[in-house]
Design an enzyme around this catalytic site. Structure first.
Site, PDB file in Angstrom:
ATOM      1  N   GLY A   1       0.832  -1.210   0.000  1.00  0.00           N
ATOM      2  CA  GLY A   1       0.000   0.000   0.000  1.00  0.00           C
ATOM      3  C   GLY A   1       0.859   1.250   0.000  1.00  0.00           C
ATOM      4  O   GLY A   1       1.759   1.388  -0.852  1.00  0.00           O
TER       5      GLY A   1
ATOM      6  N   ASP B   1      -2.986  -4.512  -9.398  1.00  0.00           N
ATOM      7  CA  ASP B   1      -3.004  -5.052 -10.767  1.00  0.00           C
ATOM      8  C   ASP B   1      -2.076  -4.243 -11.673  1.00  0.00           C
ATOM      9  O   ASP B   1      -1.414  -4.790 -12.562  1.00  0.00           O
ATOM     10  CB  ASP B   1      -4.432  -5.030 -11.329  1.00  0.00           C
ATOM     11  CG  ASP B   1      -5.408  -5.726 -10.396  1.00  0.00           C
ATOM     12  OD1 ASP B   1      -4.978  -6.631  -9.660  1.00  0.00           O
ATOM     13  OD2 ASP B   1      -6.591  -5.341 -10.383  1.00  0.00           O
TER      14      ASP B   1
HETATM   15  O1  LIG Z   1     -11.978 -11.584  -6.061  1.00  0.00           O
HETATM   16  P1  LIG Z   1     -10.663 -11.201  -6.669  1.00  0.00           P
HETATM   17  O2  LIG Z   1     -10.487 -11.864  -7.992  1.00  0.00           O
HETATM   18  O3  LIG Z   1      -9.514 -11.420  -5.768  1.00  0.00           O
HETATM   19  O4  LIG Z   1     -10.719  -9.642  -6.891  1.00  0.00           O
HETATM   20  C1  LIG Z   1     -11.537  -9.113  -7.881  1.00  0.00           C
HETATM   21  C2  LIG Z   1     -11.441  -7.647  -7.974  1.00  0.00           C
HETATM   22  O5  LIG Z   1     -12.098  -7.062  -6.905  1.00  0.00           O
HETATM   23  O6  LIG Z   1     -10.104  -7.220  -7.948  1.00  0.00           O
HETATM   24  C3  LIG Z   1      -9.932  -6.189  -8.887  1.00  0.00           C
HETATM   25  C4  LIG Z   1      -9.093  -5.132  -8.280  1.00  0.00           C
HETATM   26  O7  LIG Z   1      -7.836  -5.652  -7.961  1.00  0.00           O
HETATM   27  C5  LIG Z   1     -11.296  -5.812  -9.365  1.00  0.00           C
HETATM   28  O8  LIG Z   1     -11.284  -5.367 -10.674  1.00  0.00           O
HETATM   29  C6  LIG Z   1     -11.947  -7.136  -9.287  1.00  0.00           C
HETATM   30  O9  LIG Z   1     -13.266  -7.209  -9.547  1.00  0.00           O
END
Ligand SMILES: O=P(O)(O)OC[C@@]1(O)O[C@H](CO)[C@@H](O)[C@@H]1O
Length: 314
Positions: A228, A258
């Site tokens: 973070g 991401d």
């Molecule tokens: O449930 P996961 O797959 O761990 O997280 C999914 C998610 O919340 O992560 C992204 C942000 O990092 C969003 O775009 C997505 O929908």
């Protein structure tokens, strides 16, 4: 091209409200819908950098169709499933970000096998593969481990960003880079949850680097943990680094991890030296925080934050 895998793709809905008050009705001031799930966000960032990328994974139902349509120019090749892809909802009110993550659709054994065959074919045209996000119900805990073994058998390097048991099983299969967040790093290294989230920067750095070393355990997998506001620590076969943004940023942190993964995948594809790779990750993740809609970045913010990033070998 870089291949991104999103097994639990989502339609990400962002609500903007003046102030979030639990228990009250809110008139939503703005609604944004984006195709999401972690690998899709990685693909969007790479596409924005003009890097050839292909997004794959599983989608189904009306939300699955919307995910495909909203991907627009981003190249994709998803496998259809009978279940309905999930939505994730983020409520942003200027001072806080609150997320609601649906679990995702049930995936059957034959659907999973058909994805594995599709993925094996796509590996032949991939230079790096990114495996990101949660697994939908029905998939085996070792789903990522199996995809990593397939990639390694054809010498395609892998970046893994997952959590819980699928992460642990995936790490055991030897990806090239794993990117846990602070919470996952604490769990994987056996340290107290919250250990890297507060305190003097020197202490956070020392503990996080020790934890990343413990997870790497002298093995082939480079561990790059996102902390973070404290940036990233990396424990790799080439050295250890702490990469930090020049100043704390406020905004929507959804998708910042991401964006960092996009930088790591790009760096792996082009063998970018680690300090530069980590500065890219700090710049891209900071730019994602500044943008109110998850997974979107401004190139100007990226360039500015990348230049200002402080990367030190530790
Ligand atoms: O449930 P996961 O797959 O761990 O997280 C999914 C998610 O919340 O992560 C992204 C942000 O990092 C969003 O775009 C997505 O929908």
């Amino acid at each position: 091209m870089i291949l991104t895998v999103t097994l639990n793709a989502a339609l990400d809905v962002t609500y903007q409200v003046p102030r979030l008050r639990p228990g009250e009705v809110h008139r939503v001031a703005g609604v944004h819908e984006r195709p999401g799930g972690k690998g899709v966000n990685v693909a969007r960032v790479l596409h924005g950098l003009n890097e050839p990328v292909l997004a794959t994974g599983l989608v189904g139902g009306g939300t699955g169709a919307a995910i495909r349509t909203l991907l627009g120019e981003i190249r994709h090749s998803f496998v259809d499933i009978a279940g309905i892809s999930r939505r994730t909802t983020v409520v942003v009110d200027g001072s806080s970000t609150t997320g609601f993550w649906e679990p995702g659709p049930e995936v059957s054994g034959p659907e999973w096998e058909s994805f594995v065959a599709h993925y094996a074919a796509l590996l032949r045209i991939s230079r790096v593969v990114v495996l990101s996000g949660s697994l939908p119900p029905g998939l085996p805990v070792d789903a990522y481990a199996r995809l990593i073994e397939l990639a390694r058998s054809v010498e395609v390097p892998v970046v893994l960003d997952a959590s819980g048991e699928p992460l642990a099983a995936g790490v055991a299969a030897g990806p090239d880079i794993v990117k846990p967040n602070a919470h996952e790093l604490a769990i994987m290294s056996g340290m107290a949850v919250g250990a890297f989230e507060a305190g003097a920067v020197e202490l956070v750095e020392a503990e996080a680097v020790a934890a990343a070393d413990a997870v790497r355990d002298g093995g082939r997998t480079a561990v790059v943990a996102s902390l973070g506001p404290h940036g990233l620590v990396a424990s790799t076969g080439d050295g250890r680094w702490h990469a930090r943004p020049a100043a704390a940023l406020t905004g929507n942190p959804t998708g910042a991890g991401d964006a960092a993964v996009a930088a790591l995948a790009f760096g792996l594809a082009y063998r970018v030296p680690w300090p530069q790779r980590l500065a890219d990750a700090v710049g891209l993740s900071g730019a994602a925080v500044l943008n109110p809609v998850a997974g979107t970045i401004s190139q100007t913010d990226y360039a500015r934050l990348r230049r200002a990033a402080d990367v030190r070998e530790v």
